[in-house]
Design an enzyme around this catalytic site. Sequence first.
Site, mmCIF file in Angstrom:
data_model
loop_
_atom_site.group_PDB
_atom_site.id
_atom_site.type_symbol
_atom_site.label_atom_id
_atom_site.label_comp_id
_atom_site.label_asym_id
_atom_site.label_seq_id
_atom_site.Cartn_x
_atom_site.Cartn_y
_atom_site.Cartn_z
ATOM 1 N N ASP A 1 50.023 71.078 61.805
ATOM 2 C CA ASP A 1 50.916 69.992 62.324
ATOM 3 C C ASP A 1 52.245 70.096 61.982
ATOM 4 O O ASP A 1 52.323 70.725 60.600
ATOM 5 C CB ASP A 1 50.302 68.641 62.112
ATOM 6 C CG ASP A 1 50.768 67.383 62.668
ATOM 7 O OD1 ASP A 1 51.389 67.526 63.754
ATOM 8 O OD2 ASP A 1 51.149 66.531 61.891
ATOM 9 N N SER A 2 53.035 69.308 62.344
ATOM 10 C CA SER A 2 54.593 69.198 61.638
ATOM 11 C C SER A 2 54.508 68.468 60.493
ATOM 12 O O SER A 2 55.235 68.689 59.610
ATOM 13 C CB SER A 2 55.393 68.596 62.905
ATOM 14 O OG SER A 2 54.887 67.477 63.103
ATOM 15 N N GLY B 1 59.215 66.401 66.880
ATOM 16 C CA GLY B 1 59.456 65.439 68.263
ATOM 17 C C GLY B 1 60.701 65.689 68.883
ATOM 18 O O GLY B 1 61.123 65.593 69.948
ATOM 19 N N CYS C 1 49.349 69.091 66.978
ATOM 20 C CA CYS C 1 50.570 68.441 67.086
ATOM 21 C C CYS C 1 50.936 68.685 68.644
ATOM 22 O O CYS C 1 50.781 69.623 69.369
ATOM 23 C CB CYS C 1 51.527 69.359 66.114
ATOM 24 S SG CYS C 1 53.267 68.960 66.505
ATOM 25 N N THR D 1 53.681 67.979 69.918
ATOM 26 C CA THR D 1 54.821 68.439 70.397
ATOM 27 C C THR D 1 54.859 70.107 70.051
ATOM 28 O O THR D 1 55.305 70.851 71.212
ATOM 29 C CB THR D 1 55.882 68.168 69.415
ATOM 30 O OG1 THR D 1 56.098 66.719 69.326
ATOM 31 C CG2 THR D 1 57.250 68.490 69.607
ATOM 32 N N GLU E 1 55.636 57.320 59.218
ATOM 33 C CA GLU E 1 56.208 58.271 58.115
ATOM 34 C C GLU E 1 56.652 57.312 57.111
ATOM 35 O O GLU E 1 56.653 57.727 55.739
ATOM 36 C CB GLU E 1 57.050 59.121 58.624
ATOM 37 C CG GLU E 1 56.648 60.256 59.226
ATOM 38 C CD GLU E 1 55.949 61.451 58.665
ATOM 39 O OE1 GLU E 1 56.259 61.753 57.677
ATOM 40 O OE2 GLU E 1 55.198 62.059 59.378
ATOM 41 N N CYS F 1 50.542 61.549 70.726
ATOM 42 C CA CYS F 1 51.078 61.923 69.658
ATOM 43 C C CYS F 1 50.027 61.881 68.235
ATOM 44 O O CYS F 1 49.486 60.552 68.283
ATOM 45 C CB CYS F 1 52.458 61.060 69.229
ATOM 46 S SG CYS F 1 53.223 61.198 67.534
ATOM 47 N N HIS G 1 50.540 60.882 65.366
ATOM 48 C CA HIS G 1 50.657 59.672 64.538
ATOM 49 C C HIS G 1 50.252 58.284 65.058
ATOM 50 O O HIS G 1 50.178 57.328 64.276
ATOM 51 C CB HIS G 1 52.279 59.469 63.904
ATOM 52 C CG HIS G 1 52.789 60.365 63.199
ATOM 53 N ND1 HIS G 1 52.697 61.765 63.302
ATOM 54 C CD2 HIS G 1 53.421 60.235 62.029
ATOM 55 C CE1 HIS G 1 53.318 62.542 62.224
ATOM 56 N NE2 HIS G 1 53.795 61.542 61.664
HETATM 57 N N1 DGL Z 1 52.764 65.700 65.388
HETATM 58 C C1 DGL Z 1 53.874 65.362 66.079
HETATM 59 C C2 DGL Z 1 53.347 65.183 67.593
HETATM 60 O O1 DGL Z 1 52.023 64.868 67.771
HETATM 61 C C3 DGL Z 1 54.505 63.955 65.722
HETATM 62 C C4 DGL Z 1 55.588 64.334 64.643
HETATM 63 C C5 DGL Z 1 56.680 64.984 64.980
HETATM 64 O O2 DGL Z 1 57.318 64.569 65.544
HETATM 65 O O3 DGL Z 1 56.696 66.153 64.328
HETATM 66 O O4 DGL Z 1 53.806 65.185 68.467
#
Ligand code: DGL
Length: 282
Positions: free
Chosen positions: A17-18, A50, A80, A82, A165, A199, A201
Amino acid sequence: MINPQSTTSKGAIGVFDSGYGGLTILEKIREAMPEYDYIYLGDNARTPYGTRSFEVVYEFTLQAVEKLFELGCPLVILACNTASAKALRSIQQINLPQLDASRRVLGVIRPTAECAGELTQSQHIGILATSGTIKSESYILEIHKLFPNITVTGEACPMWVPLVENNEYNSKGADYFIEKHINRLLEKDPLIDTFILGCTHYPLLMEKIKQFTPPHIRIVAQGEYVAHSLKDYLNRHTDMDERCTKNGTCRFLTTESKNKFEESASIFLQQKDIKVESIALE
Ligand code: DGL
């Protein structure tokens, strides 16, 4: 080429993940499949993805996949949305055949889209996600491949990831941004009966989202669907399943400082005492 012996090499399942958000997916995967080994990699130093361009998300995600391959993962999940929206297809079609055609990279959008048909009665679904995911139209494309009659409407919620975050997801200040995007989505399509949280989060915002959502609307977090789909994939692909080691371990890697990750991961995980390693991606 990562490893010439790779058709037989064994290793942990990589989960990328990011940042921290993919931990919500990892938790559900581990609940469903506790016997497997996992390596979680969060690109916390460069999060969020994102709001980044296609080119940058693709470049960063490819670096992460290469790192997880180097660490022996035969299978990598892009946990993730994105990265799944902007990088998965190119990695599968362009990079994987060159890197190592025997390994696999899977995303989170397709498994979520597969459930769309059983979720909606009205045949109208709303997607709440980052700007990047909404702009890519990946959810619309994936759902329409399987269910062409479902109307899919997206709403980008650029402030929702920063709220989580920064540990503000339960604050009064969060209310404004949550209500605003839910109302906007329902103004675009009042027939929506299902919200998909597209997403990683957003499950953390579930209580607030419920607060501002009419009670007849179902709110769906994707973790369980992704976990179910992965389990099903490994049942059907026994050659890959045999390559995934099963000692019940989980390693955590971050591109940020390990202390920072250890502190913040507790927001996303039930488990508190995790050991984290810092790594560089390039
Ligand atoms: N993990 C990203 C998603 O699911 C959200 C966080 C980001 O923007 O990096 O889109």
